[in-house]
Scaffold this motif. Structure first.
Motif, PDB file in Angstrom:
ATOM      1  N   CYS A  25       0.846  -1.385   0.178  1.00 23.18           N
ATOM      2  CA  CYS A  25       0.124  -0.123   0.080  1.00 23.18           C
ATOM      3  C   CYS A  25       0.718   1.327   0.000  1.00 23.18           C
ATOM      4  CB  CYS A  25      -0.855  -0.081   1.175  1.00 23.18           C
ATOM      5  SG  CYS A  25      -2.126  -0.949   1.282  1.00 23.18           S
ATOM      6  N   LEU A  26       1.929   1.360   0.793  1.00 23.05           N
ATOM      7  CA  LEU A  26       2.776   2.368   0.826  1.00 23.05           C
ATOM      8  C   LEU A  26       3.551   2.719  -0.579  1.00 23.05           C
ATOM      9  CD1 LEU A  26       4.184   2.185   4.320  1.00 23.05           C
ATOM     10  CD2 LEU A  26       2.712   3.878   3.439  1.00 23.05           C
ATOM     11  N   ASN A  27       3.851   1.514  -1.105  1.00 22.29           N
ATOM     12  CA  ASN A  27       4.813   1.588  -2.301  1.00 22.29           C
ATOM     13  C   ASN A  27       3.432   2.104  -3.474  1.00 22.29           C
ATOM     14  OD1 ASN A  27       6.783   0.415  -1.466  1.00 22.29           O
ATOM     15  ND2 ASN A  27       6.309  -1.654  -2.104  1.00 22.29           N
ATOM     16  N   ALA A  28       2.317   1.662  -3.249  1.00 22.03           N
ATOM     17  CA  ALA A  28       1.310   2.388  -4.449  1.00 22.03           C
ATOM     18  C   ALA A  28       1.164   3.850  -3.905  1.00 22.03           C
ATOM     19  CB  ALA A  28      -0.042   1.677  -4.142  1.00 22.03           C
ATOM     20  N   LEU A  29       1.028   4.201  -2.813  1.00 25.46           N
ATOM     21  CA  LEU A  29       0.777   5.770  -2.168  1.00 25.46           C
ATOM     22  C   LEU A  29       2.125   6.585  -2.895  1.00 25.46           C
ATOM     23  CD1 LEU A  29      -0.289   8.000  -0.811  1.00 25.46           C
ATOM     24  CD2 LEU A  29       0.608   7.147   1.311  1.00 25.46           C
ATOM     25  N   LYS A  30       3.545   5.834  -2.645  1.00 26.03           N
ATOM     26  CA  LYS A  30       4.487   6.753  -3.393  1.00 26.03           C
ATOM     27  C   LYS A  30       4.337   6.732  -4.747  1.00 26.03           C
ATOM     28  CE  LYS A  30       8.520   8.403  -2.821  1.00 26.03           C
ATOM     29  NZ  LYS A  30       8.789   9.769  -2.173  1.00 26.03           N
ATOM     30  N   SER A  31       4.141   5.910  -5.447  1.00 24.47           N
ATOM     31  CA  SER A  31       4.077   6.004  -6.782  1.00 24.47           C
ATOM     32  C   SER A  31       2.982   7.033  -7.239  1.00 24.47           C
ATOM     33  CB  SER A  31       3.509   4.801  -7.532  1.00 24.47           C
ATOM     34  OG  SER A  31       4.665   3.664  -7.605  1.00 24.47           O
TER      35      SER A  31
END
Length: 73
Positions: A25-31
């Motif tokens: 989820c945090l990776n998707a938020l960063k993207s």
């Protein structure tokens, strides 16, 4: 696997089970933030572990990152 994102104005709640899902989820938020030229204030970010049963979820084992920065909790 349970993951959910709740949005309200400038607040975001990421809910995940298992803990590895939180990192996704945090990776998707960063993207998303990179694509939209937004930023996240890591000083206001919090991680809450609401259930440590089973015992494989412990505070010392849960390291999550937003990009290269470790999220403190």
């Amino acid at each position: 696997m349970y993951r959910e994102i709740l949005l309200y104005v400038d607040h975001i709640v990421l809910i995940s089970d298992p803990p590895e899902g939180l990192q996704r989820c945090l990776n998707a938020l960063k993207s998303f933030c990179i694509d939209k030229d937004l930023s996240v204030n890591l000083e206001k970010m919090e991680v809450l572990v609401s259930n440590t049963i089973p015992m494989w979820v412990t505070r010392s084992e849960l390291d999550v990152f937003l990009g290269e920065e470790k999220v403190a909790y």
